[in-house]
Design a protein around this motif. Structure first.
Motif, PDB file in Angstrom:
ATOM      1  N   MET A   1     -49.532  26.097-100.850  1.00 18.01           N
ATOM      2  CA  MET A   1     -50.486  25.334-101.653  1.00 18.01           C
ATOM      3  C   MET A   1     -49.830  24.063-102.157  1.00 18.01           C
ATOM      4  N   GLU A   2     -50.584  22.974-102.149  1.00 17.31           N
ATOM      5  CA  GLU A   2     -50.070  21.706-102.654  1.00 17.31           C
ATOM      6  C   GLU A   2     -49.730  21.821-104.136  1.00 17.31           C
ATOM      7  N   LEU A   3     -48.799  20.984-104.566  1.00 16.09           N
ATOM      8  CA  LEU A   3     -48.476  20.934-105.989  1.00 16.09           C
ATOM      9  C   LEU A   3     -49.669  20.379-106.757  1.00 16.09           C
ATOM     10  N   PHE A   4     -50.075  21.094-107.807  1.00 12.48           N
ATOM     11  CA  PHE A   4     -51.193  20.703-108.663  1.00 12.48           C
ATOM     12  C   PHE A   4     -52.472  20.453-107.842  1.00 12.48           C
ATOM     13  N   PRO A   5     -53.028  21.484-107.228  1.00 14.03           N
ATOM     14  CA  PRO A   5     -54.281  21.315-106.485  1.00 14.03           C
ATOM     15  C   PRO A   5     -55.433  21.014-107.441  1.00 14.03           C
ATOM     16  N   PRO A   6     -56.564  20.544-106.935  1.00 12.94           N
ATOM     17  CA  PRO A   6     -57.701  20.218-107.812  1.00 12.94           C
ATOM     18  C   PRO A   6     -58.146  21.423-108.636  1.00 12.94           C
ATOM     19  N   MET A   7     -58.434  21.171-109.935  1.00  7.72           N
ATOM     20  CA  MET A   7     -58.924  22.226-110.838  1.00  7.72           C
ATOM     21  C   MET A   7     -60.043  21.679-111.713  1.00  7.72           C
ATOM     22  N   PRO A   8     -61.113  21.129-111.121  1.00  3.34           N
ATOM     23  CA  PRO A   8     -62.203  20.580-111.953  1.00  3.34           C
ATOM     24  C   PRO A   8     -62.869  21.685-112.766  1.00  3.34           C
ATOM     25  N   LEU A   9     -62.887  21.506-114.065  1.00  2.00           N
ATOM     26  CA  LEU A   9     -63.404  22.548-114.946  1.00  2.00           C
ATOM     27  C   LEU A   9     -64.851  22.905-114.616  1.00  2.00           C
ATOM     28  N   THR A  10     -65.649  21.929-114.224  1.00  2.00           N
ATOM     29  CA  THR A  10     -67.058  22.196-113.939  1.00  2.00           C
ATOM     30  C   THR A  10     -67.245  23.160-112.779  1.00  2.00           C
ATOM     31  N   GLU A  11     -66.259  23.239-111.886  1.00  2.00           N
ATOM     32  CA  GLU A  11     -66.381  24.098-110.714  1.00  2.00           C
ATOM     33  C   GLU A  11     -66.117  25.568-111.017  1.00  2.00           C
ATOM     34  N   TRP A  12     -65.387  25.850-112.088  1.00  2.00           N
ATOM     35  CA  TRP A  12     -65.036  27.250-112.336  1.00  2.00           C
ATOM     36  C   TRP A  12     -65.146  27.635-113.812  1.00  2.00           C
ATOM     37  N   GLN A  13     -65.923  26.866-114.561  1.00  2.00           N
ATOM     38  CA  GLN A  13     -66.004  27.106-116.000  1.00  2.00           C
ATOM     39  C   GLN A  13     -66.505  28.503-116.333  1.00  2.00           C
ATOM     40  N   ASP A  14     -67.506  29.002-115.592  1.00  2.00           N
ATOM     41  CA  ASP A  14     -68.014  30.344-115.864  1.00  2.00           C
ATOM     42  C   ASP A  14     -66.930  31.400-115.634  1.00  2.00           C
ATOM     43  N   PRO A 142     -62.973  34.986-107.264  1.00  2.00           N
ATOM     44  CA  PRO A 142     -61.565  35.251-106.964  1.00  2.00           C
ATOM     45  C   PRO A 142     -60.800  34.043-106.449  1.00  2.00           C
ATOM     46  N   VAL A 143     -61.489  33.129-105.756  1.00  2.00           N
ATOM     47  CA  VAL A 143     -60.813  31.938-105.250  1.00  2.00           C
ATOM     48  C   VAL A 143     -60.308  31.077-106.403  1.00  2.00           C
ATOM     49  N   TRP A 144     -61.165  30.854-107.404  1.00  2.00           N
ATOM     50  CA  TRP A 144     -60.761  30.036-108.547  1.00  2.00           C
ATOM     51  C   TRP A 144     -59.766  30.762-109.444  1.00  2.00           C
ATOM     52  N   ALA A 145     -59.925  32.064-109.600  1.00  2.00           N
ATOM     53  CA  ALA A 145     -58.963  32.820-110.407  1.00  2.00           C
ATOM     54  C   ALA A 145     -57.576  32.755-109.785  1.00  2.00           C
ATOM     55  N   ASN A 146     -57.500  32.879-108.474  1.00  2.00           N
ATOM     56  CA  ASN A 146     -56.217  32.794-107.791  1.00  2.00           C
ATOM     57  C   ASN A 146     -55.629  31.397-107.904  1.00  2.00           C
ATOM     58  N   ARG A 147     -56.470  30.371-107.761  1.00  2.00           N
ATOM     59  CA  ARG A 147     -55.961  29.009-107.867  1.00  2.00           C
ATOM     60  C   ARG A 147     -55.451  28.720-109.271  1.00  2.00           C
ATOM     61  N   ALA A 148     -56.161  29.206-110.280  1.00  2.00           N
ATOM     62  CA  ALA A 148     -55.704  28.997-111.658  1.00  2.00           C
ATOM     63  C   ALA A 148     -54.329  29.606-111.864  1.00  2.00           C
ATOM     64  N   TRP A 149     -54.113  30.807-111.320  1.00  2.00           N
ATOM     65  CA  TRP A 149     -52.796  31.447-111.440  1.00  2.00           C
ATOM     66  C   TRP A 149     -51.733  30.639-110.697  1.00  2.00           C
ATOM     67  N   GLN A 150     -52.085  30.114-109.515  1.00  2.00           N
ATOM     68  CA  GLN A 150     -51.135  29.292-108.767  1.00  2.00           C
ATOM     69  C   GLN A 150     -50.738  28.053-109.575  1.00  2.00           C
ATOM     70  N   VAL A 151     -51.719  27.416-110.196  1.00  2.00           N
ATOM     71  CA  VAL A 151     -51.428  26.236-111.007  1.00  2.00           C
ATOM     72  C   VAL A 151     -50.541  26.599-112.190  1.00  2.00           C
ATOM     73  N   LEU A 152     -50.844  27.709-112.853  1.00  2.00           N
ATOM     74  CA  LEU A 152     -50.011  28.144-113.977  1.00  2.00           C
ATOM     75  C   LEU A 152     -48.570  28.372-113.534  1.00  2.00           C
ATOM     76  N   ASN A 153     -48.372  28.957-112.359  1.00  2.00           N
ATOM     77  CA  ASN A 153     -47.016  29.156-111.862  1.00  2.00           C
ATOM     78  C   ASN A 153     -46.320  27.826-111.614  1.00  2.00           C
ATOM     79  N   GLN A 154     -47.033  26.872-111.034  1.00  2.00           N
ATOM     80  CA  GLN A 154     -46.438  25.567-110.766  1.00  2.00           C
ATOM     81  C   GLN A 154     -46.063  24.860-112.065  1.00  2.00           C
ATOM     82  N   VAL A 155     -46.988  24.851-113.014  1.00  2.00           N
ATOM     83  CA  VAL A 155     -46.708  24.221-114.306  1.00  2.00           C
ATOM     84  C   VAL A 155     -45.600  24.978-115.020  1.00  2.00           C
ATOM     85  N   GLY A 156     -45.604  26.307-114.907  1.00  2.00           N
ATOM     86  CA  GLY A 156     -44.575  27.114-115.548  1.00  2.00           C
ATOM     87  C   GLY A 156     -43.181  26.733-115.096  1.00  2.00           C
TER      88      GLY A 156
END
Length: 314
Positions: A1-14, A142-156
Motif C-alpha cells: 500500500m502506498e504511504l498515506f493512501p486517500p482517506m476522505p472522511l465522507t467516504e467512510w464516515q458511517d 471492511p475495506v475502509w476499516a482495513n485502510r484506516a488501520w493501515q494508515v494508523l500503522n504508517q502514521v504510528g
C-alpha cells in the motif's frame, strides 16, 4: 500500500462512527480491568500487526489474564486468555448494541467478569444512549476499516521515529478511543496545579507541562484527516511561530491554538513522511521554545543517548 493512501472522511464516515463506538465499548472494559497509570496511559489501545490491542489485563481484579484485539484483516473481535482460550465474532454487519452484547458474551464464555461503570459513549453526541440500545450505528465497510488501520500503522511508525529524537519523559504511541486519535506526548517535567473545578480526566491528563502530537481521521469540527500538535498550557504568542511545511497552519482551539497539517496536504508533498516529521518538529520547537524547555539538553539525535556510541570494538 502506498504511504498515506486517500482517506476522505465522507467516504467512510458511517463506518468510522460505528467503529469509534466499538472501540469505546472495549476501551471501557480496558479502563475497568487494568491498573491505572499516570496520564491514563493504561487506557489507550496499541497497534498490532493485524489491528488494535488492549494489551494483557485482568489478574488484579480476580479475572484471568486476558487481551481483547480488533483484527482488521479478518474483521473480527478476538478475546484471548493467557491459558490459550479464545472467543471471537465478526465485526461486519453488526450494530453497536449487537457488538456490546456479543463482547460481553465472549467475556462470559471465558469466565471473565467486568462491570462497566458507565456503558455509554464518552464525549460523543449520543453520550446519553447506552451502548445496549444503539442500533443506529451499524455500518462497517471492511475495506475502509482495513485502510484506516493501515494508515494508523504508517502514521504510528512516523510518530515512533519522531519520539526517538527526545530523551525526556514521553508517552507511548497509542490510540485514545475517546477521540479516536493516535497520539504521542513529550513532557518537560514541570508540575501543573489544575483548578479545582477541572474534571478528573483532564486533571490527570494535563498534570504536567507537555507538547502533544498526533493524527486523527476528522470530525464535525474538522471534516478531514489531519496531523496535529498542541502545547499545554499554551505559552504566550505560540501561534506567532512558523510551522513547516508551508501548508501547515495554526487554528483556534477553545482559548488556545492547534497546529494542523491536513492529511491531503501532507500527501501532496514530494516526501510526505519528511513533511510530517518537519511539521511535528516545528510545532515542538515552537511550543517547547516558548515554554522555556531546554530543547538542546532534551534532544536525542538518532534515538541514542550513549555518548560513546558507536561502541569501540571488543
Amino acid at each position: 500500500m502506498e504511504l498515506f493512501p486517500p482517506m476522505p472522511l465522507t467516504e467512510w464516515q458511517d463506518t468510522k462512527e460505528t467503529l469509534h463506538r466499538f472501540t469505546q465499548v472495549v476501551g471501557k472494559i480496558r479502563l475497568a480491568a487494568s491498573v491505572r497509570r499516570n496520564h491514563w496511559w493504561n487506557v489507550p489501545f496499541h497497534l498490532t500487526g493485524r489491528g488494535l490491542t488492549t494489551r494483557p489485563m485482568g489478574q488484579v481484579d480476580g479475572n484471568p489474564v486476558f487481551t481483547i484485539d480488533f483484527d482488521f484483516v479478518d474483521h473480527r473481535l478476538v478475546v484471548t486468555t493467557a491459558d490459550g482460550r479464545t472467543a471471537s465474532f465478526p465485526l461486519v454487519g453488526r450494530s453497536v448494541a449487537s457488538f456490546h452484547r456479543r463482547t460481553l458474551e465472549a467475556l462470559a464464555a471465558l469466565d471473565i467478569r467486568v462491570e462497566l461503570a458507565n456503558p455509554r459513549p464518552y464525549r460523543l453526541p449520543d453520550t446519553d444512549r447506552p451502548f445496549a440500545e444503539d442500533v443506529e450505528h451499524a455500518a462497517y465497510d471492511p475495506v475502509w476499516a482495513n485502510r484506516a488501520w493501515q494508515v494508523l500503522n504508517q502514521v504510528g511508525l512516523v510518530l515512533e521515529e519522531f519520539a526517538a529524537r527526545f530523551s525526556g519523559k514521553v508517552s507511548p504511541v497509542h490510540l485514545f478511543w475517546h477521540s479516536f486519535d493516535l497520539a504521542h506526548t513529550r513532557f518537560s517535567g514541570q508540575h501543573l496545579d489544575q483548578p479545582a473545578q477541572v474534571d478528573p480526566v483532564t486533571r490527570e491528563a494535563y498534570s504536567r507541562e507537555l507538547v502533544s502530537f498526533g493524527f486523527w481521521f476528522g470530525d464535525a469540527a474538522l471534516g478531514e484527516a489531519a496531523f496535529y500538535s498542541y502545547t499545554a498550557p499554551e505559552p504566550a504568542h505560540l501561534a506567532d511561530d512558523p510551522l513547516e511545511p508551508a501548508t501547515a497552519r495554526w487554528t483556534e482551539l477553545g482559548d488556545g491554538h492547534l497546529a494542523v497539517l491536513r492529511y491531503e496536504a501532507a500527501r501532496a508533498e514530494p516526501d510526505p513522511r519528511a513533511a510530517v516529521l518537519a511539521f511535528y518538529e516545528s510545532a515542538y520547537r515552537a511550543g517547547a521554545g516558548r515554554a522555556g524547555w531546554d530543547v538542546d539538553r532534551l534532544a536525542c539525535p538518532g534515538g541514542i543517548t550513549d555518548p560513546r556510541w558507536p561502541a569501540p570494538p571488543r
